[in-house]
Enzyme design. Structure first.
Site, PDB file in Angstrom:
ATOM      1  N   CYS A 199     -44.708   1.369 -37.142  1.00 16.03           N
ATOM      2  CA  CYS A 199     -44.346   0.132 -37.848  1.00 16.03           C
ATOM      3  C   CYS A 199     -42.997   0.155 -38.561  1.00 16.03           C
ATOM      4  O   CYS A 199     -42.143  -0.679 -38.282  1.00 16.03           O
ATOM      5  CB  CYS A 199     -45.418  -0.218 -38.863  1.00 16.03           C
ATOM      6  SG  CYS A 199     -46.889  -0.849 -38.096  1.00 16.03           S
TER       7      CYS A 199
HETATM    8  C1  UDX Z   1     -46.877   1.374 -42.442  1.00 18.18           C
HETATM    9  C2  UDX Z   1     -47.108   0.563 -43.718  1.00 18.18           C
HETATM   10  O1  UDX Z   1     -47.285   1.461 -44.826  1.00 18.18           O
HETATM   11  C3  UDX Z   1     -48.306  -0.355 -43.566  1.00 18.18           C
HETATM   12  O2  UDX Z   1     -48.448  -1.170 -44.719  1.00 18.18           O
HETATM   13  C4  UDX Z   1     -48.103  -1.241 -42.338  1.00 18.18           C
HETATM   14  O3  UDX Z   1     -49.243  -2.065 -42.129  1.00 18.18           O
HETATM   15  C5  UDX Z   1     -47.847  -0.389 -41.106  1.00 18.18           C
HETATM   16  O4  UDX Z   1     -46.752   0.498 -41.350  1.00 18.18           O
HETATM   17  P1  UDX Z   1     -48.015   3.524 -41.314  1.00 18.18           P
HETATM   18  O5  UDX Z   1     -47.107   3.299 -40.156  1.00 18.18           O
HETATM   19  O6  UDX Z   1     -49.446   3.828 -41.064  1.00 18.18           O
HETATM   20  O7  UDX Z   1     -48.010   2.244 -42.285  1.00 18.18           O
HETATM   21  O8  UDX Z   1     -47.406   4.751 -42.137  1.00 18.18           O
HETATM   22  P2  UDX Z   1     -46.922   5.030 -43.634  1.00 18.18           P
HETATM   23  O9  UDX Z   1     -47.977   5.693 -44.389  1.00 18.18           O
HETATM   24  O10 UDX Z   1     -46.299   3.829 -44.239  1.00 18.18           O
HETATM   25  O11 UDX Z   1     -45.777   6.129 -43.364  1.00 18.18           O
HETATM   26  C6  UDX Z   1     -44.633   5.806 -42.576  1.00 18.18           C
HETATM   27  C7  UDX Z   1     -43.673   6.951 -42.538  1.00 18.18           C
HETATM   28  O12 UDX Z   1     -43.055   7.151 -43.802  1.00 18.18           O
HETATM   29  C8  UDX Z   1     -44.294   8.310 -42.168  1.00 18.18           C
HETATM   30  O13 UDX Z   1     -43.427   8.966 -41.275  1.00 18.18           O
HETATM   31  C9  UDX Z   1     -44.372   9.036 -43.478  1.00 18.18           C
HETATM   32  O14 UDX Z   1     -44.327  10.432 -43.353  1.00 18.18           O
HETATM   33  C10 UDX Z   1     -43.134   8.507 -44.192  1.00 18.18           C
HETATM   34  N1  UDX Z   1     -43.214   8.579 -45.654  1.00 18.18           N
HETATM   35  C11 UDX Z   1     -44.106   7.813 -46.333  1.00 18.18           C
HETATM   36  C12 UDX Z   1     -42.352   9.431 -46.336  1.00 18.18           C
HETATM   37  O15 UDX Z   1     -41.527  10.148 -45.755  1.00 18.18           O
HETATM   38  N2  UDX Z   1     -42.428   9.473 -47.706  1.00 18.18           N
HETATM   39  C13 UDX Z   1     -43.304   8.713 -48.411  1.00 18.18           C
HETATM   40  O16 UDX Z   1     -43.290   8.799 -49.645  1.00 18.18           O
HETATM   41  C14 UDX Z   1     -44.180   7.861 -47.700  1.00 18.18           C
END
Ligand code: UDX
Length: 437
Positions: free
Chosen positions: A267
């Site tokens: 996403c």
């Molecule tokens: C995301 C949105 O959070 C969600 O609301 C939407 O519906 C779909 O996209 P998701 O793709 O499941 O959800 O993953 P998310 O938990 O948001 O993490 C995305 C990326 O960011 C990951 O690679 C994660 O490792 C990274 N991340 C997240 C960080 O590097 N640091 C953080 O503090 C949080």
């Protein structure tokens, strides 16, 4: 009351499972017959905690799974949860959703009820009004707002907590004109989520809320990642203490401030590209969003540069990657930064061995025989000259000196600072930590 859910991916299957386990009369529809068969047998096509259990609960109640769209003809609510993949220019590909709403429209003709169609798929602002609504009206010969309802209902669930997020969303967004259909939809959501704010707005604002949400999250991550790079140049500095402390300020908020190798997944990268593309087309220079993306792309260079500083020419060097899933508790590797890293290291002719508790099967589909797959962490570390921790799987937090002794050279790059508090007898580098002089 009968509810249909079209498209059984992360969003659709989670919704199908949660609603059916609560006893709602649900029809889950997907064009992929093989997938339907698996789901009908209580097997999830992908790994997601709690999903199979919830699905199996639903199957014991009134859940039906099918590829037959005509089953929607007696439904009161039809959720559209099909994917909107990315085109090469960053825009989204509407082929699947157009086909899905076309088929819904054909079956709408036979529907004696006045169903409400809720679009959960992420689409660029204006898509529902300009593309989806005309298809539905033309193909069904019926009028939106009179014969059927059409509501934008973006989804915010995160993979790895999809079931919990489906049960307990932070908000429900309903984008539509103020009609009897909105009242009916509100009634359904009030019953499902009694204490959750319901935001009623128009289609285009609802569509934009989803992009605002994801681009803000991406901005938070790139912000902390940029600071983490600065911290690396300050001897003794620690990005986690900084993230934790600024997160205590309620104006900032504590989540999404974990520095790492950059954001991945199905996403955030896709939605950022789509919003940037949309802004450009609209004549708005998305300079902030561009910077967020640039920081994200460059974050990986940090890791490669540390690897090269230490190992020199990477050709034939044995490098271990711990974690290929884009985050822990999923087998999803879509737009995973670890996959990007492996591609880059392979170009430099490094010899790669990977370990991941859930994502090996998906990783094999990309790299096949080009890399090695280790069943255990110890096997992955054996004779390795460098290990790079990419995904915060709990298992990696428990790594000990005893395991690193299998390495040829004990050189550890920890992109998530999981081992920072341990007394390790290794050459340790972590993103966001200033090395002591
Ligand atoms: C995301 C949105 O959070 C969600 O609301 C939407 O519906 C779909 O996209 P998701 O793709 O499941 O959800 O993953 P998310 O938990 O948001 O993490 C995305 C990326 O960011 C990951 O690679 C994660 O490792 C990274 N991340 C997240 C960080 O590097 N640091 C953080 O503090 C949080």
């Amino acid at each position: 009351m009968k509810i249909a859910i079209i498209g059984l991916g992360f969003v659709g299957l989670s919704l199908t499972s949660v609603l059916s386990s609560k006893g709602y009369d649900i029809i889950g529809i997907d064009i992929d017959k093989e997938k339907c068969e698996k789901i009908e047998n209580g097997i999830s096509p992908f790994f997601e905690p709690e999903l199979e259990k919830t699905l199996q609960n639903g199957l014991k109640k009134k859940l039906k799974i099918s590829s037959d769209f005509s089953l929607i003809k007696n439904c009161d609510f039809i959720f559209v949860t099909v994917g909107t993949p990315q085109n090469t220019n960053g825009s989204i590909d509407l082929t699947i959703i157009k086909k899905a709403v076309s088929t819904i429209a054909e079956n709408l003709q036979k529907n004696k009820k006045k169903p409400i169609i809720l679009i959960k798929s992420t689409v660029i602002p204006g898509t529902i009004k300009k593309i989806i609504l005309p298809i539905l009206e033309k193909k069904s010969n019926k009028k939106a707002g009179k014969d059927f309802g059409l509501i934008s209902n973006p989804e915010f669930l995160q993979e790895s907590s999809a079931i919990r997020d489906t049960k307990f969303p932070h908000a429900v967004v309903l984008g539509t004109n103020n009609t009897e259909f909105l009242k009916k939809a509100k009634k359904l959501f009030l019953k499902l989520h009694p204490n959750v704010p319901i935001i009623s707005t128009n289609h285009q604002t609802a569509e934009m809320i989803k992009y605002a949400n994801n681009s803000f999250l991406a901005t938070k991550i790139s912000f902390i990642n940029q600071l983490s790079n600065i911290c690396q140049e300050i001897p003794g500095a620690n990005i986690d203490d900084i993230g934790k402390t600024i997160g205590l300020d309620p104006r900032i908020g504590k989540l999404f401030l974990n520095a790492g190798p950059g954001y991945g997944g199905s996403c955030l990268p896709k939605d950022m590209k789509a919003l940037i593309n949309f802004a450009n087309i609209s004549g708005i220079n998305p300079s902030l969003l561009n910077a967020v993306e640039e920081v994200n792309t460059k974050q990986l260079e940090q890791i490669i540069s540390i690897t090269k500083q230490k190992l020199g020419n990477l050709a034939s060097k044995k490098i271990t990657i711990l974690g290929t899933a884009f985050k822990p508790n999923t087998d999803d590797i879509r737009d995973s930064i670890a996959i990007e890293l492996i591609k880059k290291l392979l170009k430099k002719k490094a010899k790669i061995t990977i370990h991941d508790p859930k994502a090996i099967k998906n990783t094999k589909k990309i790299f096949e025989e080009k890399i090695n797959y280790a069943k255990t962490i110890n096997a992955a570390l054996s004779k390795s000259e460098c290990v790079i921790i990419m995904t915060q799987w709990k298992q990696y937090e428990e790594l000990t000196n005893n395991q690193f002794k299998y390495m040829k050279t004990k050189f550890v790059i920890d992109s998530r600072r999981m081992l920072v508090k341990k007394q390790l007898n290794v050459d340790y580098y972590a993103i966001g930590l200033g090395r002591k002089n």
